[in-house]
Design an enzyme around this catalytic site. Structure first.
Site, mmCIF file in Angstrom:
data_model
loop_
_atom_site.group_PDB
_atom_site.id
_atom_site.type_symbol
_atom_site.label_atom_id
_atom_site.label_comp_id
_atom_site.label_asym_id
_atom_site.label_seq_id
_atom_site.Cartn_x
_atom_site.Cartn_y
_atom_site.Cartn_z
ATOM 1 N N ASP A 110 0.852 -1.180 0.000
ATOM 2 C CA ASP A 110 0.000 0.000 0.000
ATOM 3 C C ASP A 110 0.894 1.239 0.000
ATOM 4 O OD1 ASP A 110 -2.850 0.904 0.298
ATOM 5 O OD2 ASP A 110 -1.929 1.995 1.956
ATOM 6 N N GLU A 147 -4.526 2.412 -4.607
ATOM 7 C CA GLU A 147 -3.079 2.517 -4.423
ATOM 8 C C GLU A 147 -2.477 1.227 -3.878
ATOM 9 O OE1 GLU A 147 -4.963 4.054 -0.576
ATOM 10 O OE2 GLU A 147 -5.409 4.048 -2.725
#
Length: 463
Positions: A332, A376
């Site tokens: 992440d 993301e």
């Protein structure tokens, strides 16, 4: 007989299950002024035979026996025996059965459809039907005139003239069709030649005086063609053969179909399928490209979530059988919402693209997969890799992202873009689900974020 040009018949019946299969064909014919009716095999059984006229297009690809039964019904009924039939994408079994009933009584069209070929074959069949109707009119007229002894001689002479005109028109039609039609003796001699540009490697005049054995062709090809002529004559079974033929203007691909036509003769129908083969190859390549694009993330160019899920399920089953490890790294981008808010979504897209390039470079084995997991988040799937190997790769990815030095002034972690990573590894068990591996990696990722981000945490689980 009147020599005024009459309007050709134009009523066409299409039979297929389901009817929607031939919507494209129906649209082409209607656009060119033909009256088209479409029926399923169940519907056509309820239609009165008197309503079937002019021309029938019969689908044959799904159920050859059903198509053959319907064709046999048409040929057994005196009211429908003369209706021409064009088969749509017939199987070898269907063609062989139909040609066993009446050689040459049906034409055929293969997929993919070509507008010009469809219209040419339909028009040829309708013209032949029109000529046959003219011939029948001549016969009726002749019978009526024979009753009058004084006009018999004049009627006979006029009918002979009409027959000659019909024969000339029929030959002209046969010589205009795209296929080449050769009638062979069993020894390979040419007995007759029809079809547009029927000469393949020699002029038509030279072919009619020749034998297949003497043509300037490879000996192996001649042997194959002669064998199929012999087999067609001796067994009565249709023989089909695809082959290449080199000509001055290039290499062409032909489909030759041999059908017995006499005690020691066979008819060979030669169709140029070069363009069809080229289009099929192009279509296959296009489908492969579409499949490739369907598996890629549009922004980053690496595998998308759909591809990740498919690959995870496949590798999970394989490694459960082989009992080897499977590792997963979930990543992440830290504080990415703040990055978007600060620099805008265009810069955010550029950032994700740079991160994706790092992941694509980190996985070096063909079996490893780098994918955009969502937003993301990214995922690295590593078949045949244990936990220690996955930890090394995760650290490489984390440090490589830091080395990009992508400025992030509003990050709570540092001045540049960083990653949090969760690593999990297991040996899958038959009957278990890959969700156990995803949950373990997700828990490790949550731990890395909780402990301050810009780090990697690992969690080994049992499958």
């Amino acid at each position: 007989m009147s020599h005024d040009r009459e309007k050709l018949p134009s009523s066409i019946t299409i039979v297929d299950d389901p009817i929607a299969n031939l919507q494209l064909l129906s649209t082409i014919l209607v656009k060119h002024g033909y009256q088209v009716r479409c029926f399923s095999f169940e519907q056509i059984s309820l239609v009165k035979v008197e309503e079937l006229k002019d021309l029938i297009l019969l689908a044959s690809s799904d159920d050859p026996e059903r198509s053959y039964a319907f064709y046999q019904k048409l040929r057994n009924d005196p009211l429908t025996r003369q209706i021409p039939v064009i088969l749509i994408d017939p199987s070898e079994q269907t063609l062989a059965q139909i040609q066993a009933i009446a050689v040459g009584s049906a034409d055929y069209i293969t997929k993919p459809f070509h507008h010009v070929e469809i219209l040419t074959r339909v028009e040829n069949q309708l013209k032949i039907l029109h000529l046959q109707n003219q011939l029948q009119d001549c016969r009726i007229q002749l019978q009526q005139e024979i009753f009058d002894h004084d006009t018999t001689k004049r009627a006979l002479k006029r009918s002979q003239k009409d027959f000659r005109e019909i024969e000339e028109c029929t030959n002209a039609l046969l010589n205009a069709i795209p296929d080449k039609i050769f009638r062979h003796h069993i020894d390979g001699s040419f007995l007759d030649i029809k079809g547009k540009s029927a000469d393949l490697i020699l002029p038509r005049e030279a072919l009619i005086e020749s034998n297949l054995r003497n043509l300037p062709m490879p000996e192996a090809l001649k042997a194959d063609l002669l064998e199929r002529i012999r087999t067609a004559v001796e067994t009565g079974e249709t023989q089909t053969f695809e082959h290449e033929l080199a000509k001055p203007d290039g290499i062409f691909i032909y489909e030759s179909r041999f059908v017995k036509s006499g005690a020691d003769e066979a008819v060979c129908i030669v169709r140029d399928i070069t363009e069809r083969q080229r289009m099929e190859a192009a279509l296959q390549q296009a489908n492969l490209e579409l499949e490739r694009l369907a598996n890629l993330d549009g922004l980053t160019g690496i595998a998308n979530r759909r591809r990740f899920d498919e690959y995870l399920n496949r590798e999970w089953l394989r490694l459960a059988r082989e009992q080897f490890p499977l590792s997963l790294i979930l990543c992440d981008v830290d504080c990415f919402k703040q990055y978007n808010d600060t620099y805008g979504h265009l810069e955010g897209d550029k950032c994700l693209q740079q991160v994706a390039k790092v992941f694509a470079a980190v996985v070096k084995r063909p079996a490893d997969l780098a994918a955009r997991y969502g937003g993301e988040e990214f995922a690295l799937l590593l078949p045949n890799t244990d936990l220690s190997g996955a930890i090394v790769l995760a650290e490489q990815a984390r440090l490589a992202i830091k080395c990009l030095c992508i400025r992030h002034d509003t990050s709570s972690v540092g001045a540049y873009i960083t990653l949090s990573l969760g690593v999990a590894s297991t040996i899958p068990i038959v009957g278990s689900q890959p969700q156990v591996l995803i949950s373990a990696a997700d828990a490790a990722l949550y731990k890395a974020k909780y402990e301050g981000r810009d780090r990697m945490c690992a969690d080994k689980t049992k499958g």
